[in-house]
Design an enzyme around this catalytic site. Structure first.
Site, PDB file in Angstrom:
ATOM      1  N   THR A   1     -13.690 -53.110 -17.607  1.00  0.00           N
ATOM      2  CA  THR A   1     -12.375 -53.781 -18.272  1.00  0.00           C
ATOM      3  C   THR A   1     -12.913 -55.191 -18.293  1.00  0.00           C
ATOM      4  O   THR A   1     -13.619 -55.764 -17.376  1.00  0.00           O
ATOM      5  CB  THR A   1     -11.362 -53.704 -17.081  1.00  0.00           C
ATOM      6  OG1 THR A   1     -10.865 -52.460 -16.762  1.00  0.00           O
ATOM      7  CG2 THR A   1      -9.994 -54.473 -17.560  1.00  0.00           C
TER       8      THR A   1
ATOM      9  N   VAL B   1      -2.616 -43.948 -18.723  1.00  0.00           N
ATOM     10  CA  VAL B   1      -2.636 -45.690 -18.898  1.00  0.00           C
ATOM     11  C   VAL B   1      -2.996 -46.054 -17.404  1.00  0.00           C
ATOM     12  O   VAL B   1      -2.547 -45.633 -16.598  1.00  0.00           O
ATOM     13  CB  VAL B   1      -0.901 -45.776 -19.340  1.00  0.00           C
ATOM     14  CG1 VAL B   1      -0.767 -47.367 -19.040  1.00  0.00           C
ATOM     15  CG2 VAL B   1      -0.620 -45.426 -20.536  1.00  0.00           C
ATOM     16  N   GLY B   2      -3.993 -46.931 -17.331  1.00  0.00           N
ATOM     17  CA  GLY B   2      -4.235 -47.439 -16.216  1.00  0.00           C
ATOM     18  C   GLY B   2      -3.422 -48.722 -16.159  1.00  0.00           C
ATOM     19  O   GLY B   2      -2.371 -49.078 -16.300  1.00  0.00           O
TER      20      GLY B   2
ATOM     21  N   THR C   1      -9.672 -55.151 -12.106  1.00  0.00           N
ATOM     22  CA  THR C   1     -10.520 -54.538 -12.692  1.00  0.00           C
ATOM     23  C   THR C   1     -11.040 -53.260 -11.865  1.00  0.00           C
ATOM     24  O   THR C   1     -10.843 -53.547 -10.730  1.00  0.00           O
ATOM     25  CB  THR C   1     -11.941 -55.135 -13.475  1.00  0.00           C
ATOM     26  OG1 THR C   1     -12.742 -55.639 -12.448  1.00  0.00           O
ATOM     27  CG2 THR C   1     -11.593 -56.263 -14.345  1.00  0.00           C
ATOM     28  N   GLY C   2     -11.555 -52.174 -12.450  1.00  0.00           N
ATOM     29  CA  GLY C   2     -11.736 -51.232 -11.320  1.00  0.00           C
ATOM     30  C   GLY C   2     -10.926 -49.956 -11.436  1.00  0.00           C
ATOM     31  O   GLY C   2     -10.146 -49.669 -12.484  1.00  0.00           O
TER      32      GLY C   2
ATOM     33  N   GLY D   1      -7.863 -47.956 -11.671  1.00  0.00           N
ATOM     34  CA  GLY D   1      -6.616 -48.796 -11.899  1.00  0.00           C
ATOM     35  C   GLY D   1      -5.546 -48.024 -11.366  1.00  0.00           C
ATOM     36  O   GLY D   1      -4.227 -48.681 -11.023  1.00  0.00           O
TER      37      GLY D   1
HETATM   38  N1  GLY Z   1      -8.836 -50.995 -14.635  1.00  0.00           N
HETATM   39  C1  GLY Z   1      -9.131 -50.186 -15.756  1.00  0.00           C
HETATM   40  C2  GLY Z   1      -8.310 -48.644 -15.867  1.00  0.00           C
HETATM   41  O1  GLY Z   1      -8.220 -48.309 -14.892  1.00  0.00           O
HETATM   42  O2  GLY Z   1      -8.127 -48.240 -17.036  1.00  0.00           O
END
Ligand code: GLY
Length: 326
Positions: A178, A207-208, A229-230, A232
């Site tokens: 991300t 959906v993240g 990020t990471g 979600g």
């Molecule tokens: N952090 C991005 C996701 O989990 O989609």
């Protein structure tokens, strides 16, 4: 609180050097902070070699690229976001249109695609050959009990040559890549943006955290911004970006604020056994980012070793994130 030193500061996740450089240059030209971060991340969204964002991003389990993005403008406390957006490169740009031109915050799926078309965003196939091949390898190799044969199960490859055992390194691991980008200008106005193709090979419609205001990104113009990020799902369940900003409001330094929120994510995540390693620690990464109204910044990762990118009066450079677990 004093103003950003040197006039403007932009920070991003590790893959955002071009984004922060562009965002800062725009701010120095007097461009609004939200427009600056969205244009900055747009460079990465259009890059086919970045397989975690925009064009070239890894698709869902059906081979369809679905993008999530959000943007928040500190001076007006207005946010815009899109989720599960198909066929459009610049998801952050569409999120910005939601912010600027509607009384809504979030538009998803087919509605987001229609909204993008209405605003003149080009429609295109988002799946690059590289991403299609990676997806096909995943599809053929992730189970030996379906009808998609992995290399080891096949008598013939596509060219009619008998093939040997699949190289496990060819099967790309799941990725949550991300880009998060935040910026503060010389007036102390803050905006932030997060954009992604999300978890690779996800269930369609997943959906993240990136488009969820308060999870993947949050701004309070009196305090600063937070971003993530990471993994979600973990960030959503702890309201990660919101909690970073609230910690800074209590006077916690940016990096310490990120570590504090990672601690909470770690504590809650290990309640689910699939997220515990053999030492009882979490087995996934999350990276958090904080930018304060005065230009101070910080970042921390759950697992080492990650870095974030800063553009300020000293130039654009990479800085190691503090690690929650060593
Ligand atoms: N952090 C991005 C996701 O989990 O989609």
């Amino acid at each position: 609180m004093s103003r950003a030193p040197g006039g403007a500061v932009s920070i991003s996740s590790g893959n955002g050097a071009r984004a922060v450089t562009r965002a800062r240059a725009l701010m120095l030209d007097g461009v609004d902070t939200a427009l600056s971060v969205v244009e900055g991340v747009g460079i990465v969204e259009a890059d086919p070699d970045d397989m975690s964002v925009g064009y070239g991003g890894l698709p869902n389990e059906r081979g369809v690229v679905q993008l999530d993005a959000s943007v928040m403008h500190g001076p007006t406390h207005k946010a815009g976001s899109v989720a599960a957006l198909e066929d459009v490169v610049h998801a952050a740009g569409v999120a910005l249109k939601v912010l600027q031109t509607t009384d809504h915050v979030m538009i998803v799926g087919a509605g987001a695609r229609e909204f993008a078309i209405a605003h003149g965003f080009p429609i295109q196939n988002m799946l690059t050959e590289k991403a299609r091949e990676a997806w096909l390898r995943w599809k053929q190799n992730h189970s030996s009990t379906d009808d998609w044969l992995d290399e080891d199960q096949r008598d013939w490859d596509r060219e009619g040559t008998k093939v040997g055992r699949a190289d496990p390194k060819l099967v790309d691991p799941f990725t949550y890549g991300t880009i998060h980008c935040a910026a503060v200008n010389e007036n102390g106005d803050v905006s932030a943006c997060t954009t992604t193709s999300g978890l690779s090979y996800k269930i369609p419609g997943r959906v993240g955290d990136s488009p969820i205001i308060g999870a993947g990104m949050f701004v309070d113009n009196e305090v600063g911004s937070g971003g993530a990020t990471g993994r979600g799902e973990a960030v959503i369940q702890s309201c990660g970006a919101y909690e970073i900003v609230r910690a800074m409001e209590r006077g916690v330094e940016p990096t310490q604020a990120c570590l504090e929120v990672l601690g909470r994510i770690a504590k809650k995540s290990v309640l689910q056994k699939r997220h515990r390693d053999e030492r009882g620690r979490v087995n996934f990464n999350v990276v958090l980012y904080a930018l304060r109204k005065d230009g101070a910044h910080g970042s921390a990762c759950m697992l080492p070793s990650r870095s974030y990118t800063v553009a300020d009066a000293q130039g654009t450079r990479s800085i190691p994130c503090a690690a929650y677990f060593d």
